[in-house]
Design an enzyme around this catalytic site. Sequence first.
Site, PDB file in Angstrom:
ATOM      1  N   MET A 179      43.869  33.866  32.207  1.00 25.18           N
ATOM      2  CA  MET A 179      42.427  34.089  32.044  1.00 25.18           C
ATOM      3  C   MET A 179      42.086  35.579  32.096  1.00 25.18           C
ATOM      4  O   MET A 179      42.113  36.226  31.081  1.00 25.18           O
ATOM      5  CB  MET A 179      41.672  33.328  33.121  1.00 25.18           C
ATOM      6  CG  MET A 179      41.733  31.816  32.891  1.00 25.18           C
ATOM      7  SD  MET A 179      40.210  30.981  33.236  1.00 25.18           S
ATOM      8  CE  MET A 179      40.181  31.023  35.012  1.00 25.18           C
ATOM      9  N   CYS A 180      41.776  36.115  33.224  1.00 23.16           N
ATOM     10  CA  CYS A 180      41.276  37.483  33.418  1.00 23.16           C
ATOM     11  C   CYS A 180      39.763  37.535  33.181  1.00 23.16           C
ATOM     12  O   CYS A 180      39.235  36.779  32.378  1.00 23.16           O
ATOM     13  CB  CYS A 180      41.914  38.548  32.530  1.00 23.16           C
ATOM     14  SG  CYS A 180      43.676  38.773  32.801  1.00 23.16           S
ATOM     15  N   GLY A 181      39.116  38.404  33.909  1.00 26.59           N
ATOM     16  CA  GLY A 181      37.678  38.590  33.737  1.00 26.59           C
ATOM     17  C   GLY A 181      37.373  40.046  33.437  1.00 26.59           C
ATOM     18  O   GLY A 181      37.990  40.950  34.006  1.00 26.59           O
TER      19      GLY A 181
END
Lengths: 298, 225
Positions: A1-3
């Site tokens: 994912m990662c934001g």
Amino acid sequence: MCGIVGLFLKDKKLEPELGTMLTDMLVTMTDRGPDSAGIAIYGSDVDSKGKLTVQSDTPDVDFGNLAADLSAHVSGNVTSSQKDTHTVLEMQADQLATARSALKEIRPNVRVMSVGDTLEIYKEVGLPKDVAQRFEVAKMSGSHGIGHTRMATESAVTTMGAHPFNTGSDQCLVHNGSLSNHNSLRRRLRREGVHIETENDTEVGAAYLTWKMQNGSSLSEALESSLEDLDGFFTFVVGTKDGFGVVRDPIACKPAVMAETDQYVAFGSEYRALVNLPGIEDARVWEPEPATVYFWNH
Amino acid sequence: MQTFDLADSDLRTLNSTLHAQNDDTNQTAWTIENPKGAHAIACGLDAPIEVTIKGSTGYYSAGMNQQATVNIKGSAGPGVAENMMSGKVVIDGDASQYAGATGHGGLLVVKGNASSRCGISMKGINIVVHGNIGHMSAFMAQSGNLVVCGDAGDALGDSCYEARMFVRGSVKSLGADCEEKEMRPEHLEILKDLLEQAESDAKPEEFKRYGSARNLYNFNIDNAY
């Protein structure tokens, strides 16, 4: 994912709030990636001065007399302002390259996080809340900034694998996604003499943009050509001294939401990250198109 | 009217309260305040109730819906109304990627634009988008109707089965085995009904119909690599 979060201020009145707003946005994105977090802040521009932001795992040993030791190698004064494992070394802008090579000799364990006139990058392993607190990000003011929280997929969870990546003077890149041709591209770039430190895919993306720009491309041209040369999934947010850009790969499965008002342009991996911004109820909110380069400049 | 404020109470309590409603419930109208982009709001409903969400939602809102009507008074994040079985979901703003994916029934209305992969693998759901849709929409769509009052992006209906696609504006490109088809009177009837239900003033005659060319149904050595 990662934001990813990003905030580009049009209204100077909001500049003292930049760190607070970015911290809130980044902490909201924690569950997209709890491995490491980082933030790039573009602060005030002092004439002819430049900044080298460096990191050490043993700051007490490395940072003690660093400014003084470095002064012996560069002309002009060097000041140091330490925050936890990072310190910002400020000096005459034309001395930055000399200082960077001297640093390799006098402090081999110190890693360069960013180089530029106004850019400072802080990043460490840990939750966004803890990383932001360690570096007192909420107290920072600036004209624009980018934050990233990482869920590692392509390489180890380390400080150097955390985002943002410094791609050139006052330039930085954050990435959500995974590049699938990073090994071949790394080999190609190394043959071209480009220095790439880690096995991380995003570092290759950052090095690619730097290399393109060193060979005459503008940032937006470099981003355009990344759509041809990079294989894989990516939503990139990039920062420059006076601008802020966004590009998504043609498949665009990595999420992205943007909001614009008279006061700011904001980016979030999800709308949740934007909900506390002033005037968000009346902002123009949209999803950036695939394979399209967006750019804002001061 | 029941009101639930997500600023004061958590999502799990909200969803379990909505799940507790049955066919005979007297509490048929619900309002949700302060959604603030939260995920999975009003997921898995199975009762004839009407839920109005006053703002924008995050991932998977109104997923797996049965019977209920869900109105989103803002924009919706990825996977809105995913796998809907019946009922109605209406979004006043835009919908992010894979809106209405794998839906078996019911009606999804997007009053703004829907982004990529709208109606991917749809299996009987009806989707009406007042604006445009993004690339790879109706990929492997099996049945149901996708109505687009604006334009469609690249690779519309790639590898589709028997779903119908109606587009009023331009189609950037058709996907593999998708082709334009003749609009017959029965299709105009379907469109008229769906446009009415979706409160669109577009005219059925303005649309073109697309569907499967049926060349990928059976193994054909020329399709293999």
